[in-house]
Design an enzyme around this catalytic site. Structure first.
Site, PDB file in Angstrom:
ATOM      1  NE  ARG A  99      -3.735  -2.087   2.929  1.00  0.00           N
ATOM      2  CZ  ARG A  99      -3.496  -3.456   3.409  1.00  0.00           C
ATOM      3  NH1 ARG A  99      -1.920  -3.671   3.999  1.00  0.00           N
ATOM      4  NH2 ARG A  99      -4.222  -4.287   3.332  1.00  0.00           N
ATOM      5  CE  LYS A 159      -7.517  -0.461   5.107  1.00  0.00           C
ATOM      6  NZ  LYS A 159      -8.310  -0.304   3.749  1.00  0.00           N
ATOM      7  CG  HIS A 192      -5.682   1.296  -3.131  1.00  0.00           C
ATOM      8  ND1 HIS A 192      -4.800   0.944  -2.256  1.00  0.00           N
ATOM      9  CD2 HIS A 192      -6.647   0.149  -3.277  1.00  0.00           C
ATOM     10  CE1 HIS A 192      -5.231  -0.303  -1.590  1.00  0.00           C
ATOM     11  NE2 HIS A 192      -6.279  -0.648  -2.372  1.00  0.00           N
ATOM     12  NE  ARG A 241      -3.545  -3.695  -0.918  1.00  0.00           N
ATOM     13  CZ  ARG A 241      -2.888  -4.626  -0.275  1.00  0.00           C
ATOM     14  NH1 ARG A 241      -1.544  -4.726  -0.536  1.00  0.00           N
ATOM     15  NH2 ARG A 241      -3.390  -5.452   0.592  1.00  0.00           N
ATOM     16  CG  HIS A 266      -5.967  -9.015   1.298  1.00  0.00           C
ATOM     17  ND1 HIS A 266      -5.167  -8.698   0.418  1.00  0.00           N
ATOM     18  CD2 HIS A 266      -6.817  -8.097   1.360  1.00  0.00           C
ATOM     19  CE1 HIS A 266      -5.384  -7.556  -0.476  1.00  0.00           C
ATOM     20  NE2 HIS A 266      -6.586  -7.075   0.300  1.00  0.00           N
ATOM     21  CE1 TYR A 294      -7.243  -3.780  -2.587  1.00  0.00           C
ATOM     22  CE2 TYR A 294      -8.639  -5.282  -1.309  1.00  0.00           C
ATOM     23  CZ  TYR A 294      -8.037  -3.957  -1.618  1.00  0.00           C
ATOM     24  OH  TYR A 294      -8.222  -2.994  -0.567  1.00  0.00           O
TER      25      TYR A 294
END
Length: 348
Positions: free
Chosen positions: A201, A226, A300, A303, A326, A335
């Site tokens: 990120r 995150k 983003h 990513r 994740h 994603y």
């Protein structure tokens, strides 16, 4: 036993128990008074005598937010929930916990949407407010007579996950524009390359420090992520080459941007320059420019691109998750947008 009395200012509900202090509250509607009385009596049956102290009627949301900021926020990322927490405290801070109803929270939700906030942003605001009520219940032992008011309202529908991937030539033009700006903005080509190669990120990239980068082992250790957990990311040959081309900074950081906000301005200028280069080439070749080229690309999205490329390289789910951070397949799936043509080639 519960008693109800209609007064000029609404319906007064009173709970009386032998050997215990009585507790009362006034509501606009009889139905609300009855719900509150049932909840209080249910808590008393469970042996929760604290409900009669009426802490929820004596504690403001601002007081809870202050305790939350001291005991909980330091363990979270600096930007994680802080803005939303401040917004919730600003809206409901002076009110006692027992005075904040689901209808009030629903009105705040509608106000935020009317201000133009996205559905996801509004959900973050509501989650922050809900977190304060949960903190009051679990950590401060404050009984909420009618429960957490946020849980009783409808949240905005989440937007569909973006599936934007780089189209042919977009990355090349971005890197051309970034290299042209290198004299003024050092590290821009490298941060773009790392985003596509590593799936990190933006905040993780800008927080990189050389002390946590091992070029020999081709790894980068991320501490501030995150989801609140650290992870070690494997670096491709292209990612290692990008890092090796960077000069070492005195402060030990890999990149010089202080925050994501400052980088976004650089990113916007880079996209504009890349678009101009693309249009100039189209004019020279007598080709009409594609209006969608780089038009809606966000940083983003790199990513998204990186994660999809990892799957296309044949990495398994757990291997990709170790790179992206994740925690669940459902989160990772948002994603991952593998091109159908490449899947067809694998099918034979």
């Amino acid at each position: 036993m519960a008693f109800f009395e209609q007064r000029k200012n609404g319906w007064r509900a009173q709970i009386r128990r032998k050997g215990m202090p009585s507790i009362s509250r006034t509501f606009d509607l009889l139905a609300d008074a009855q719900v509150w009385a049932r909840e209080v009596e249910r808590e008393l049956q469970r042996g929760n005598a604290a409900v009669l102290r009426d802490d929820a009627g004596k504690t403001t949301l601002a007081q809870v937010a202050e305790r939350y900021a001291v005991t909980v926020l330091p363990g979270k990322r600096a930007h994680s929930g802080k803005t939303y927490l401040q917004a919730a405290a600003s809206r409901f801070g002076p009110l006692f916990l027992s005075a904040i109803r689901a209808v009030d929270v629903a009105a705040w939700r509608d106000e935020l949407l009317a201000e133009g906030l996205s559905a996801q942003s509004v959900i973050h605001h509501l989650n922050a407010l809900s977190g304060l009520f949960s903190f009051a219940e679990k950590e401060l032992s404050i009984t909420l007579p009618v429960g957490n008011p946020v849980r009783g309202i409808r949240k905005p529908a989440k937007p569909r996950g973006r599936d934007r991937r780089l189209t042919a030539g977009e990355l090349d033009y971005l890197l051309r524009a970034a290299r042209a700006a290198r004299a003024r903005i050092g590290g821009l080509p490298q941060v773009i390359t790392l985003a596509v190669e590593s799936s990190m990120r933006l905040g993780e990239l800008l927080g990189l420090e050389w002390s946590r980068v091992d070029l020999a082992r081709r790894t980068a250790h991320l501490v501030d992520t995150k989801n609140g957990e650290s992870r070690t990311v494997a670096l491709s040959s292209a990612a290692v080459a990008a890092l090796q081309s960077l000069p070492l900074r005195i402060d030990g950081r890999v990149f010089g941007w202080a925050a994501s906000d400052s980088f976004e301005k650089t990113w916007t200028r880079c996209k504009a320059s890349a678009r101009k280069l693309y249009e100039a080439d189209c004019t020279a070749q007598g080709v009409k420019p594609d209006p969608a080229f780089l038009a809606d690309l966000r940083f983003h999205d790199l990513r998204h691109e990186a994660t999809s490329r990892l799957f296309e390289k044949g990495l398994g789910v757990m291997e990709v998750a170790s790179m992206t951070g994740h925690k669940s397949l459902s989160m990772l799936k948002r994603y991952t947008h593998i091109e159908a043509e490449k899947l067809a080639q694998k099918l034979g």
